[in-house]
Scaffold this active site. Structure first.
Site, PDB file in Angstrom:
ATOM      1  N   HIS A 122       0.835  -1.199   0.000  1.00 17.57           N
ATOM      2  CA  HIS A 122       0.000   0.000   0.000  1.00 17.57           C
ATOM      3  C   HIS A 122       0.872   1.252   0.000  1.00 17.57           C
ATOM      4  CE1 HIS A 122      -2.703  -2.801   2.627  1.00 17.57           C
ATOM      5  NE2 HIS A 122      -2.678  -3.177   1.379  1.00 17.57           N
ATOM      6  N   CYS A 145      -0.395  -1.638 -19.396  1.00 20.31           N
ATOM      7  CA  CYS A 145      -0.325  -0.855 -18.164  1.00 20.31           C
ATOM      8  C   CYS A 145       0.605  -1.560 -17.192  1.00 20.31           C
ATOM      9  CB  CYS A 145      -1.725  -0.731 -17.562  1.00 20.31           C
ATOM     10  SG  CYS A 145      -1.747   0.048 -15.951  1.00 20.31           S
TER      11      CYS A 145
END
Length: 747
Positions: free
Chosen positions: A364, A677
């Site tokens: 994260h 991506c």
């Protein structure tokens, strides 16, 4: 017997404190300490070995061995009995050292005449500093009380080392926290930055390891533990009954805070002569050492809980911590063992760089750092032990290097690198509004990845044509509870407003694997990257998916909307997700809400299986985006979080490029829009090769658009394609060497 040993232990510690307070130089102080320990324990030999580097121990002081061996005798980690103690951080206690497994004969020391051997690790907060050894001619095994007493002495030696007690003329070692340190980590976010250290959790320095009054120290410990328990109880009350997961964590905290065994061990340490702070830190060091040796995730979490409680207890005892009034420097580089996304967002863009001792490239924190374009290095071992608030530090996010307290030569070279990067960015500004048109006339669409509102200003500044990937999970990860549909709709509306009619591809909630919501029950899966994640969670928890789809449609409010489902592995999963979109459209129409002008629904191709889906899938899906990071790790069966294997495999490997070409060809047959991506899209050489095999849309971090566009505008894709084909025909494993040679040849 125990009382007598405790008394002798206290006497020895008092004598050690007096030696530490003396005016002796570092080496003389070490020599005196070995004499005191040998005398106190009735042994002929006491030796102190300290680490010279990560793998080498050096005999730094001795009483009883040959004096000429000091600073001459060295051994590798794991070599000999001393090396075994250092490597495994465990006591070695044997009555017959020469016959013990791993014994190494060192004739220069004269130790062959000593039979008994007792070695204990000298360590502080999990960091190995050296080994303390006592030996005697008499063949005997040292008693448990003697082992314990020597461990207490070793702990005090570690604290004395931290306080610089062995530095000075003829010093046995360099001053701690004053020498330049180079730490090699892993790139989490590219970029380079310099500044001054700001510790997320300031280290607690124990300045009084030895106590005069054990009774008073017992009282101080009891008072501090009582205060700690009250604090944990208050946290439990605040968590309430609604947050079940947080409550379970805090219940584990409370269990440790009330542990009689933990309290008893600290009381025993104090009875031996340690201060309350030193007793807490001794048990914390042992817990950290164990933490580094267990593989069981549950046990590691419990040891981590104990480590956190120890930190809290130390702050209560010393009054040190985050509330000491220290001011963040104007150029902060955040240093932490690890950090959550919400905490990192609180710092925001004030940070120049981030260095984490743990963390991962997919954590994260890494996602937030990329969103904020802050250089990040993870896996920076020992950084929290080495760094102090205010230390000068340089972070090289391009190479994964951290220079702590660098010398002038390193500083000068690093500043030159920062200046070169800044100059390059200036050059890219001149082509910001120009298309990424190659010399052969191909136009490549360059888009940016985003996940926060803070990213959106980069849309205009970077020259991106749109947002090829908006990560919606960040808004879920930084909260302690599920966001409401109204909150999400307002956020998505602001994103579309900021994009100013440019296309934004919203990826639906991609959680699981390394992204676990704090308010969702974690699943202890043996391989979470291949487990219950992304679209699998969405299809099993359709209520969450519907809520997010409703928020997106209401945010569009009549504007076009683009939605992409992550980690689709088979056609049926896409059909089920697409059906949820259609149901949500029908429901929104019944409720009278304004529908999007049009809705594009696509999928991320992140598993090899989807590349072989039926032709009907490619006809039905409205667009595809290759998720390069996951696709590459599954293609090569190489965990991208595992440094041992991930670097073995190259994106420009012929096999992987050939696989990507098959995907390009299948999409061309059905005229299905296709983009790439991932991190590789933002690397100029990789981006050039992806364009050469037929990809016409790339999505990357904003800072990469300039470098990629610059190279594309100066290249002929037909020539690059020929280089790739020639390398493949020659049987080369990777096309990288050939492409790099072509780039050098063509300037």
């Amino acid at each position: 017997m125990a009382d007598r040993v405790e008394t002798e232990s206290r006497k020895l510690l008092v004598r050690l404190r007096d030696a530490m307070a003396s005016d002796l130089a570092g080496q003389a102080r070490l020599d005196k300490i070995t004499h005191l320990i040998a005398d106190s324990m009735g042994c002929e030999v006491c030796s102190i070995y300290l680490f010279r580097d990560d793998d080498t121990l050096e005999l730094c002081a001795t009483e009883g061995l040959k004096p000429d061996a000091v600073h001459q005798t060295r051994m590798k980690l794991g070599e000999g009995l001393v090396g075994r103690v250092a490597k495994w951080r465990r006591v070695v206690n044997t009555p017959d050292a020469p016959s013990a497994r791993g014994f190494r004969f060192m004739p220069e020391t004269g130790e062959e005449i000593f039979s008994s051997f007792l070695g204990v690790p000298v360590q502080r907060l999990g960091e190995a500093l050296g080994v303390l050894v006592v030996q005697s001619k008499q063949a005997r095994e040292f008693s448990a009380d003697e082992v314990y007493a020597l461990e207490v002495v070793a702990m005090v030696l570690a604290e004395m080392t931290e306080l610089g007690a062995f530095v000075g003329e003829g010093a046995a070692m360099s001053a701690r926290h004053s020498q330049p340190v180079l730490i090699r980590g892993t790139v989490g976010q590219e970029g380079a930055a310099e500044g001054h250290v700001w510790l997320h959790e300031p280290r607690v320095v124990v300045t009084n390891p030895i106590a005069d009054d054990p009774n008073r120290e017992m009282e101080r410990l009891t008072e501090a533990v009582d205060q700690l328990r009250v604090g944990v109880d208050k946290m439990l009350e605040l968590a309430g009954s609604t947050d079940k997961e947080q409550t379970q964590v805090l219940e584990a905290y409370r269990m440790f805070a009330n542990s009689k065994g933990w309290m008893r061990r600290m009381e025993e340490d104090i009875s031996r002569g340690l201060s309350a702070e030193a007793a807490v830190e001794k048990e914390q060091s042992l817990a950290r050492a164990r933490m580094g040796q267990v593989s069981d995730s549950y046990l590691r979490e419990r040891l981590s809980d104990l480590d956190d409680l120890s930190n809290r207890l130390l702050r209560i005892l010393t009054g040190q911590g985050a509330d000491t009034g220290a001011e963040m420097p104007p150029d902060p580089i955040l240093v932490a063992r690890n950090i959550g996304p919400a905490e990192l967002l609180e710092y925001g863009r004030s940070l120049r760089g981030i260095v984490l001792e743990e963390g991962s490239v997919g954590s994260h924190a890494a996602i937030v750092a990329r969103a904020l374009a802050i250089p990040l290095v993870v896996h920076a071992g020992r950084i929290t032990n080495e760094a102090l608030n205010g230390d000068y530090i340089m972070v090289d996010g391009e190479q994964g290097l951290v220079h702590l307290r660098p010398d002038d030569t390193v500083s000068s070279a690093f500043r030159d690198k920062i200046a070169m990067l800044a100059a390059a960015q200036e050059r890219y500004t001149s082509i910001r509004d120009k298309p990424a048109k190659t010399l052969c006339g191909s136009v490549i669409s360059l888009q940016m990845n985003a996940g926060l509102m803070a990213d959106l200003p980069s849309l205009a500044g970077s020259g991106a044509e749109g947002v090829g990937l908006f990560r919606t999970e960040l808004q879920f990860l930084v909260r302690n509870k599920m966001p409401s549909r109204t909150e999400l709709a307002a956020l998505y509306a602001r994103v579309l407003d900021a994009a100013q009619d440019k296309r934004v591809v919203f990826r639906t909630l991609d959680i699981g694997s390394d992204k676990v919501l704090p308010y969702m029950k974690p699943n202890d899966e043996p391989n979470p990257a291949l487990g219950w994640r992304a679209i699998r969670v969405g299809l099993d928890k359709p209520g969450v998916m519907r809520m997010q789809l409703q928020a997106l449609m209401r945010a569009a409010n009549g504007r076009p909307l683009t939605v992409m489902f992550p980690f689709v592995a088979q056609f049926e999963e896409y059909r089920q997700a697409r059906a949820e979109v259609d149901k949500t459209v029908a429901r929104e129409a019944r409720l009278g809400h304004v529908l999007p002008a049009r809705i594009e629904v696509g999928a991320m191709l992140e598993t090899p299986s989807l590349a072989y889906a039926p032709q009907k899938f490619f006809e039905e899906v409205e667009f595809l985006s290759i998720g390069g990071n996951d696709l590459k790790q599954f293609f090569f069966a190489a965990d991208r979080e595992n440094e041992r294997v991930r670097r073995r495999y190259d994106t420009l490997n012929v096999s992987f490029l050939s696989f990507l070409e098959q995907i390009v060809a299948r999409c061309a047959q059905t005229a299905t829009p296709l983009s790439f991506c991932g991190e590789d899209a933002g690397r100029p050489v990789e981006a050039l090769c992806l364009a050469a095999i037929g990809l016409r849309s790339l999505s990357m971090r904003p800072a990469s658009i300039g470098p990629v566009k610059s190279l594309l505008r100066r290249s002929n894709l037909k020539d690059v394609r020929n280089v790739i084909n020639d390398a493949r025909d020659r049987g080369e494993m990777s096309v990288r060497p050939a492409v790099m040679e072509w780039l050098r040849t063509h300037g």
